[in-house]
Design a protein around this motif. Sequence first.
Motif, PDB file in Angstrom:
ATOM      1  N   ASN A  38       0.791  -1.230   0.000  1.00 13.05           N
ATOM      2  CA  ASN A  38       0.000   0.000   0.000  1.00 13.05           C
ATOM      3  C   ASN A  38       0.827   1.286   0.000  1.00 13.05           C
ATOM      4  OD1 ASN A  38      -2.565  -1.009  -0.373  1.00 13.05           O
ATOM      5  ND2 ASN A  38      -2.931  -1.299   1.816  1.00 13.05           N
ATOM      6  N   ALA A  39       2.140   1.203  -0.012  1.00 14.64           N
ATOM      7  CA  ALA A  39       2.939   2.438  -0.074  1.00 14.64           C
ATOM      8  C   ALA A  39       2.704   3.161  -1.396  1.00 14.64           C
ATOM      9  CB  ALA A  39       4.421   2.133   0.130  1.00 14.64           C
ATOM     10  N   GLU A  40       2.803   2.444  -2.502  1.00 14.38           N
ATOM     11  CA  GLU A  40       2.593   3.078  -3.808  1.00 14.38           C
ATOM     12  C   GLU A  40       1.165   3.589  -3.981  1.00 14.38           C
ATOM     13  OE1 GLU A  40       5.326   1.469  -7.224  1.00 14.38           O
ATOM     14  OE2 GLU A  40       4.659  -0.223  -5.976  1.00 14.38           O
ATOM     15  N   PRO A  41       0.122   2.805  -3.657  1.00 16.56           N
ATOM     16  CA  PRO A  41      -1.232   3.340  -3.789  1.00 16.56           C
ATOM     17  C   PRO A  41      -1.467   4.575  -2.906  1.00 16.56           C
ATOM     18  CG  PRO A  41      -1.322   0.955  -3.617  1.00 16.56           C
ATOM     19  CD  PRO A  41       0.097   1.361  -3.338  1.00 16.56           C
ATOM     20  N   PHE A  42      -0.883   4.601  -1.717  1.00 12.39           N
ATOM     21  CA  PHE A  42      -1.032   5.755  -0.826  1.00 12.39           C
ATOM     22  C   PHE A  42      -0.421   6.992  -1.482  1.00 12.39           C
ATOM     23  CE2 PHE A  42      -1.734   7.127   3.614  1.00 12.39           C
ATOM     24  CZ  PHE A  42      -1.105   8.355   3.588  1.00 12.39           C
ATOM     25  N   LEU A  43       0.828   6.860  -1.945  1.00 11.91           N
ATOM     26  CA  LEU A  43       1.485   8.004  -2.571  1.00 11.91           C
ATOM     27  C   LEU A  43       0.806   8.407  -3.873  1.00 11.91           C
ATOM     28  CD1 LEU A  43       5.240   7.254  -1.863  1.00 11.91           C
ATOM     29  CD2 LEU A  43       3.762   8.918  -0.727  1.00 11.91           C
ATOM     30  N   ASP A  44       0.331   7.426  -4.646  1.00 10.62           N
ATOM     31  CA  ASP A  44      -0.399   7.757  -5.873  1.00 10.62           C
ATOM     32  C   ASP A  44      -1.660   8.559  -5.552  1.00 10.62           C
ATOM     33  OD1 ASP A  44       1.424   6.582  -7.598  1.00 10.62           O
ATOM     34  OD2 ASP A  44       0.302   4.689  -7.759  1.00 10.62           O
ATOM     35  N   ALA A  45      -2.364   8.169  -4.506  1.00  7.32           N
ATOM     36  CA  ALA A  45      -3.571   8.906  -4.107  1.00  7.32           C
ATOM     37  C   ALA A  45      -3.215  10.330  -3.694  1.00  7.32           C
ATOM     38  CB  ALA A  45      -4.287   8.175  -2.968  1.00  7.32           C
ATOM     39  N   VAL A  46      -2.121  10.504  -2.959  1.00  3.52           N
ATOM     40  CA  VAL A  46      -1.692  11.853  -2.578  1.00  3.52           C
ATOM     41  C   VAL A  46      -1.330  12.646  -3.838  1.00  3.52           C
ATOM     42  CG1 VAL A  46       0.062  13.215  -1.371  1.00  3.52           C
ATOM     43  CG2 VAL A  46      -0.949  11.226  -0.251  1.00  3.52           C
ATOM     44  N   GLY A  47      -0.623  12.021  -4.770  1.00  4.30           N
ATOM     45  CA  GLY A  47      -0.269  12.699  -6.014  1.00  4.30           C
ATOM     46  C   GLY A  47      -1.493  13.160  -6.786  1.00  4.30           C
ATOM     47  N   ALA A 114      11.024  17.951   1.328  1.00  7.18           N
ATOM     48  CA  ALA A 114      10.497  16.593   1.391  1.00  7.18           C
ATOM     49  C   ALA A 114       9.464  16.481   2.499  1.00  7.18           C
ATOM     50  CB  ALA A 114      11.641  15.605   1.648  1.00  7.18           C
ATOM     51  N   ALA A 115       8.478  15.630   2.274  1.00  2.00           N
ATOM     52  CA  ALA A 115       7.498  15.288   3.301  1.00  2.00           C
ATOM     53  C   ALA A 115       7.490  13.770   3.414  1.00  2.00           C
ATOM     54  CB  ALA A 115       6.110  15.811   2.945  1.00  2.00           C
ATOM     55  N   VAL A 116       7.783  13.282   4.605  1.00  2.00           N
ATOM     56  CA  VAL A 116       7.842  11.855   4.890  1.00  2.00           C
ATOM     57  C   VAL A 116       6.550  11.450   5.586  1.00  2.00           C
ATOM     58  CG1 VAL A 116       9.068  10.079   6.215  1.00  2.00           C
ATOM     59  CG2 VAL A 116      10.355  11.897   5.067  1.00  2.00           C
ATOM     60  N   ILE A 117       6.039  10.269   5.233  1.00  2.00           N
ATOM     61  CA  ILE A 117       4.832   9.739   5.856  1.00  2.00           C
ATOM     62  C   ILE A 117       5.187   8.435   6.557  1.00  2.00           C
ATOM     63  CG2 ILE A 117       2.459   8.965   5.488  1.00  2.00           C
ATOM     64  CD1 ILE A 117       3.272  10.425   2.531  1.00  2.00           C
ATOM     65  N   THR A 143       0.272   8.724   9.971  1.00  2.00           N
ATOM     66  CA  THR A 143      -1.042   8.197   9.661  1.00  2.00           C
ATOM     67  C   THR A 143      -1.255   7.022  10.609  1.00  2.00           C
ATOM     68  OG1 THR A 143      -2.494   7.464   7.850  1.00  2.00           O
ATOM     69  CG2 THR A 143      -0.234   6.607   7.853  1.00  2.00           C
ATOM     70  N   PRO A 144      -2.497   6.720  10.975  1.00  2.00           N
ATOM     71  CA  PRO A 144      -2.711   5.605  11.899  1.00  2.00           C
ATOM     72  C   PRO A 144      -2.143   4.284  11.378  1.00  2.00           C
ATOM     73  CG  PRO A 144      -4.706   6.916  11.703  1.00  2.00           C
ATOM     74  CD  PRO A 144      -3.744   7.416  10.648  1.00  2.00           C
ATOM     75  N   HIS A 145      -1.591   3.513  12.290  1.00  3.23           N
ATOM     76  CA  HIS A 145      -1.046   2.198  11.961  1.00  3.23           C
ATOM     77  C   HIS A 145      -2.172   1.175  12.027  1.00  3.23           C
ATOM     78  CE1 HIS A 145       1.967  -0.915  11.634  1.00  3.23           C
ATOM     79  NE2 HIS A 145       1.377  -1.552  12.621  1.00  3.23           N
ATOM     80  N   GLY A 153     -10.188   1.839  -0.808  1.00  4.62           N
ATOM     81  CA  GLY A 153     -10.917   2.974  -0.243  1.00  4.62           C
ATOM     82  C   GLY A 153     -10.265   3.494   1.028  1.00  4.62           C
ATOM     83  N   GLY A 154      -9.785   2.582   1.863  1.00  7.17           N
ATOM     84  CA  GLY A 154      -9.098   2.991   3.088  1.00  7.17           C
ATOM     85  C   GLY A 154      -7.806   3.728   2.806  1.00  7.17           C
ATOM     86  N   VAL A 155      -7.075   3.277   1.796  1.00  2.00           N
ATOM     87  CA  VAL A 155      -5.830   3.948   1.406  1.00  2.00           C
ATOM     88  C   VAL A 155      -6.133   5.371   0.932  1.00  2.00           C
ATOM     89  CG1 VAL A 155      -3.933   3.950  -0.263  1.00  2.00           C
ATOM     90  CG2 VAL A 155      -4.574   1.832   0.893  1.00  2.00           C
ATOM     91  N   ARG A 156      -7.124   5.514   0.074  1.00  2.00           N
ATOM     92  CA  ARG A 156      -7.496   6.848  -0.427  1.00  2.00           C
ATOM     93  C   ARG A 156      -7.935   7.765   0.710  1.00  2.00           C
ATOM     94  NH1 ARG A 156      -9.476   3.731  -4.494  1.00  2.00           N
ATOM     95  NH2 ARG A 156     -11.596   3.780  -3.681  1.00  2.00           N
ATOM     96  N   GLU A 157      -8.688   7.223   1.654  1.00  2.00           N
ATOM     97  CA  GLU A 157      -9.138   8.036   2.789  1.00  2.00           C
ATOM     98  C   GLU A 157      -7.958   8.483   3.642  1.00  2.00           C
ATOM     99  OE1 GLU A 157     -11.680  10.054   5.493  1.00  2.00           O
ATOM    100  OE2 GLU A 157     -11.764   9.552   3.370  1.00  2.00           O
ATOM    101  N   ARG A 158      -7.013   7.605   3.899  1.00  2.00           N
ATOM    102  CA  ARG A 158      -5.813   7.986   4.665  1.00  2.00           C
ATOM    103  C   ARG A 158      -5.031   9.076   3.931  1.00  2.00           C
ATOM    104  NH1 ARG A 158      -3.792   3.936   8.208  1.00  2.00           N
ATOM    105  NH2 ARG A 158      -5.624   3.113   9.287  1.00  2.00           N
ATOM    106  N   ALA A 159      -4.930   8.941   2.619  1.00  2.00           N
ATOM    107  CA  ALA A 159      -4.225   9.956   1.829  1.00  2.00           C
ATOM    108  C   ALA A 159      -4.949  11.303   1.943  1.00  2.00           C
ATOM    109  CB  ALA A 159      -4.126   9.513   0.375  1.00  2.00           C
ATOM    110  N   ARG A 160      -6.264  11.273   1.840  1.00  2.00           N
ATOM    111  CA  ARG A 160      -7.052  12.505   1.945  1.00  2.00           C
ATOM    112  C   ARG A 160      -6.861  13.163   3.302  1.00  2.00           C
ATOM    113  NH1 ARG A 160     -11.261  14.370   4.148  1.00  2.00           N
ATOM    114  NH2 ARG A 160     -11.951  12.445   5.092  1.00  2.00           N
ATOM    115  N   LEU A 161      -6.850  12.367   4.358  1.00  2.00           N
ATOM    116  CA  LEU A 161      -6.682  12.915   5.699  1.00  2.00           C
ATOM    117  C   LEU A 161      -5.277  13.470   5.925  1.00  2.00           C
ATOM    118  CD1 LEU A 161      -8.605  10.204   7.755  1.00  2.00           C
ATOM    119  CD2 LEU A 161      -9.341  12.562   7.276  1.00  2.00           C
ATOM    120  N   ALA A 162      -4.278  12.886   5.298  1.00  2.00           N
ATOM    121  CA  ALA A 162      -2.892  13.347   5.464  1.00  2.00           C
ATOM    122  C   ALA A 162      -2.571  14.567   4.610  1.00  2.00           C
ATOM    123  CB  ALA A 162      -1.926  12.208   5.120  1.00  2.00           C
ATOM    124  N   LEU A 163      -3.353  14.806   3.571  1.00  2.00           N
ATOM    125  CA  LEU A 163      -3.029  15.840   2.596  1.00  2.00           C
ATOM    126  C   LEU A 163      -2.771  17.224   3.195  1.00  2.00           C
ATOM    127  CD1 LEU A 163      -2.622  16.312  -0.450  1.00  2.00           C
ATOM    128  CD2 LEU A 163      -5.007  17.068  -0.507  1.00  2.00           C
TER     129      LEU A 163
END
Length: 180
Positions: A38-47, A114-117, A143-145, A153-163
């Motif tokens: 889920n690292a790539e999907p998370f970053l893709d969602a942020v992008g 840089a922003a590290v997650i 982000t919550p562990h 959907g959970g990955v996208r939501e985490r990305a949205r919350l971190a944005l």
Amino acid sequence: MIDPTGVPSAGADGPRLAARPARLDGLVVGLVANPKKNAEPFLDAVGELLAAEHGTADVVRTRKTSITDPIPPDTLDELVQRCDVVLIGVGDCGSCSAAAVADGIAFEAAGVPAAVICSDAFRVSADAMARLQGSPGYPYVTTPHPVAPLDAGGVRERARLALPELVGLLTEAPVPAVAR
């Protein structure tokens, strides 16, 4: 790995951060994913969110082959040349959180914000690496562990919350945390 005998360089009183742009519109964003699930999907969602909400111009993606090793020097150099800002993550274990922070500090030293997650369970590892790199208090987003077992959907939501916090780290000189 973190060397428990290591000490930060003398005189290190806080993170050394690259100059931040005022805004992200028109900028190229680097995405540095580790091989954790889920690292790539998370970053893709942020992008995608950065493009839609902040008008970024393009995204340059790369994937590290190791969760523990630093970003290869040639990859770092390429991203420094091609990107205005970089996102790194997702630190979802102790080793990958420490490596992500080390990578973030390397980009900052090269002049790229840089922003590290990292997931919140690994703050100790992330903070320890920042101290060992001579950058105590280096700011990063949590982000919550865990992140790995999330569905799309959970990955996208985490990305949205971190944005919002990610945008804040990339566009303004963040104030280092005194204690996490």
